[in-house]
Motif scaffolding. Structure first.
Motif, short mmCIF file in Angstrom:
data_model
loop_
_atom_site.label_atom_id
_atom_site.label_comp_id
_atom_site.label_asym_id
_atom_site.label_seq_id
_atom_site.Cartn_x
_atom_site.Cartn_y
_atom_site.Cartn_z
N GLY A 48 12.28 -3.55 7.76
CA GLY A 48 13.18 -3.15 6.68
C GLY A 48 13.08 -1.68 6.32
N MET A 49 11.93 -1.05 6.60
CA MET A 49 11.71 0.36 6.26
C MET A 49 11.84 1.29 7.46
N LYS A 50 11.69 0.72 8.65
CA LYS A 50 11.68 1.51 9.87
C LYS A 50 13.08 2.01 10.22
N VAL A 51 13.17 3.27 10.62
CA VAL A 51 14.40 3.82 11.19
C VAL A 51 14.13 3.94 12.69
N HIS A 52 14.85 3.16 13.49
CA HIS A 52 14.57 3.10 14.93
C HIS A 52 14.55 4.49 15.55
N GLY A 53 13.48 4.79 16.30
CA GLY A 53 13.37 6.06 17.00
C GLY A 53 13.03 7.25 16.13
N GLU A 54 12.83 7.00 14.82
CA GLU A 54 12.57 8.11 13.90
C GLU A 54 11.46 7.80 12.90
N THR A 55 10.60 6.84 13.24
CA THR A 55 9.56 6.41 12.30
C THR A 55 8.21 6.33 13.00
N ALA A 56 7.20 6.98 12.40
CA ALA A 56 5.84 6.90 12.92
C ALA A 56 5.33 5.46 12.80
N ILE A 57 4.42 5.10 13.67
CA ILE A 57 3.88 3.74 13.65
C ILE A 57 3.08 3.49 12.38
N PRO A 58 2.91 2.23 12.03
CA PRO A 58 2.11 1.90 10.85
C PRO A 58 0.66 2.36 10.99
N THR A 59 0.07 2.80 9.88
CA THR A 59 -1.36 3.10 9.91
C THR A 59 -2.11 1.82 10.23
N GLY A 60 -3.28 1.96 10.83
CA GLY A 60 -4.07 0.80 11.20
C GLY A 60 -4.90 1.10 12.44
N ARG A 61 -5.55 0.07 12.95
CA ARG A 61 -6.43 0.18 14.12
C ARG A 61 -5.85 -0.66 15.25
N LEU A 63 -5.95 -1.58 19.65
CA LEU A 63 -6.56 -1.51 20.97
C LEU A 63 -5.66 -0.65 21.86
N VAL A 64 -6.27 0.12 22.76
CA VAL A 64 -5.52 0.97 23.69
C VAL A 64 -5.69 0.42 25.10
N LEU A 89 -0.70 1.69 23.01
CA LEU A 89 -1.26 0.99 21.86
C LEU A 89 -0.78 -0.45 21.87
N CYS A 90 -1.69 -1.39 21.70
CA CYS A 90 -1.37 -2.81 21.77
C CYS A 90 -1.10 -3.39 20.38
N ASN A 91 -0.16 -4.30 20.33
CA ASN A 91 0.11 -5.12 19.13
C ASN A 91 0.43 -4.30 17.88
N VAL A 92 1.25 -3.27 18.04
CA VAL A 92 1.73 -2.51 16.88
C VAL A 92 2.88 -3.32 16.28
N PRO A 93 2.74 -3.78 15.02
CA PRO A 93 3.77 -4.66 14.47
C PRO A 93 5.14 -3.99 14.40
N ALA A 94 6.15 -4.69 14.93
CA ALA A 94 7.56 -4.27 14.93
C ALA A 94 7.83 -3.10 15.87
N TYR A 95 6.89 -2.79 16.76
CA TYR A 95 7.06 -1.71 17.75
C TYR A 95 6.72 -2.24 19.12
N GLN A 96 7.32 -1.62 20.16
CA GLN A 96 6.99 -1.95 21.53
C GLN A 96 6.81 -0.66 22.31
N GLN A 147 -14.08 -0.70 25.50
CA GLN A 147 -12.79 -0.89 24.86
C GLN A 147 -12.48 0.38 24.09
N ILE A 148 -11.21 0.73 24.05
CA ILE A 148 -10.77 1.93 23.36
C ILE A 148 -9.91 1.49 22.19
N TYR A 149 -10.26 1.99 21.01
CA TYR A 149 -9.49 1.71 19.82
C TYR A 149 -9.00 3.02 19.23
N ILE A 150 -7.80 2.99 18.66
CA ILE A 150 -7.26 4.14 17.95
C ILE A 150 -6.95 3.72 16.52
#
Length: 153
Positions: A48-61, A63-64, A89-96, A147-150
Motif C-alpha cells: 500500500g505504501m510502495k511505489v513500484h520501482g521507486e521505493t527502497a526495500i523495508p528495513t530489516g535483516r 539472508l544474502v 537478498l532473500c525473502n524481502v516482503p513485497a519485493y522480488q 551465511q551472509i546477512y545484510i
C-alpha cells in the motif's frame, strides 16, 4: 558474515547510506526513496505504501544468496568476472529480485542497493570497481561456508 547498510541521507528521490562488512566501512550506497517501510509490516501494508520501482526495500535483516544468476544483469560485461551471480537478498516482503549491483543514480535501481562512492549529490561514483570489492568480500565468506546477512537500518 554481517553486512550493514546504515541509511544516512533520506531525500525525496533517493537514499544514501554507508555499507559496513563485519563492522568495517566498505563503501557508500544509493537506494530509491525510503518510504518508512519495515520488514515487520505486512505485505499488504508494504504494498500500500510502495511505489513500484521507486521505493527502497523495508528495513530489516535478510539472508544474502550468492549463487543465483541474475536474469537481468547476468550477461552484462561488468558482471562476467562473477558469471552474473550478484548478491541477492532473500525473502524481502513485497519485493522480488533485490540485488546489490553497479549503478550511479536512483534511475539505475528498482529497489536494489547500488554501491560506490558518494562524491556527487544524489549519486554514487566508481560503482563497478566498488562492486568488485564488495563482491570479493561476500564471495570469500560464501566460499568459507558462512551465511551472509545484510541488515538495512
Amino acid at each position: 558474515m554481517e553486512v550493514k547498510v546504515k541509511r544516512i541521507a533520506r531525500r525525496d528521490n533517493y537514499t544514501i547510506g554507508k555499507m559496513y562488512v563485519n563492522g568495517e566501512y566498505v563503501c557508500d550506497t544509493l537506494e530509491d526513496t525510503d518510504r518508512g517501510l519495515t520488514s515487520k509490516m505486512s505485505v499488504a501494508q508494504i504494498s500500500g505504501m510502495k511505489v513500484h520501482g521507486e521505493t527502497a526495500i523495508p528495513t530489516g535483516r535478510y539472508l544474502v544468496d550468492m549463487k543465483t544468476v541474475s536474469p537481468r544483469f547476468g550477461g552484462r560485461p561488468q558482471y562476467q568476472f562473477c558469471k552474473g551471480r550478484l548478491p541477492r537478498l532473500c525473502n524481502v516482503p513485497a519485493y522480488q529480485g533485490v540485488l546489490v549491483h553497479c549503478g550511479n543514480t536512483a534511475n539505475d535501481t528498482e529497489g536494489c542497493i547500488l554501491v560506490g562512492e558518494n562524491k556527487a549529490v544524489g549519486q554514487v561514483l566508481n560503482s563497478t570497481a566498488t562492486f568488485r570489492k564488495v563482491y570479493t568480500k561476500l564471495k570469500a565468506a560464501d566460499e568459507r561456508g558462512e551465511q551472509i546477512y545484510i541488515t538495512i537500518e
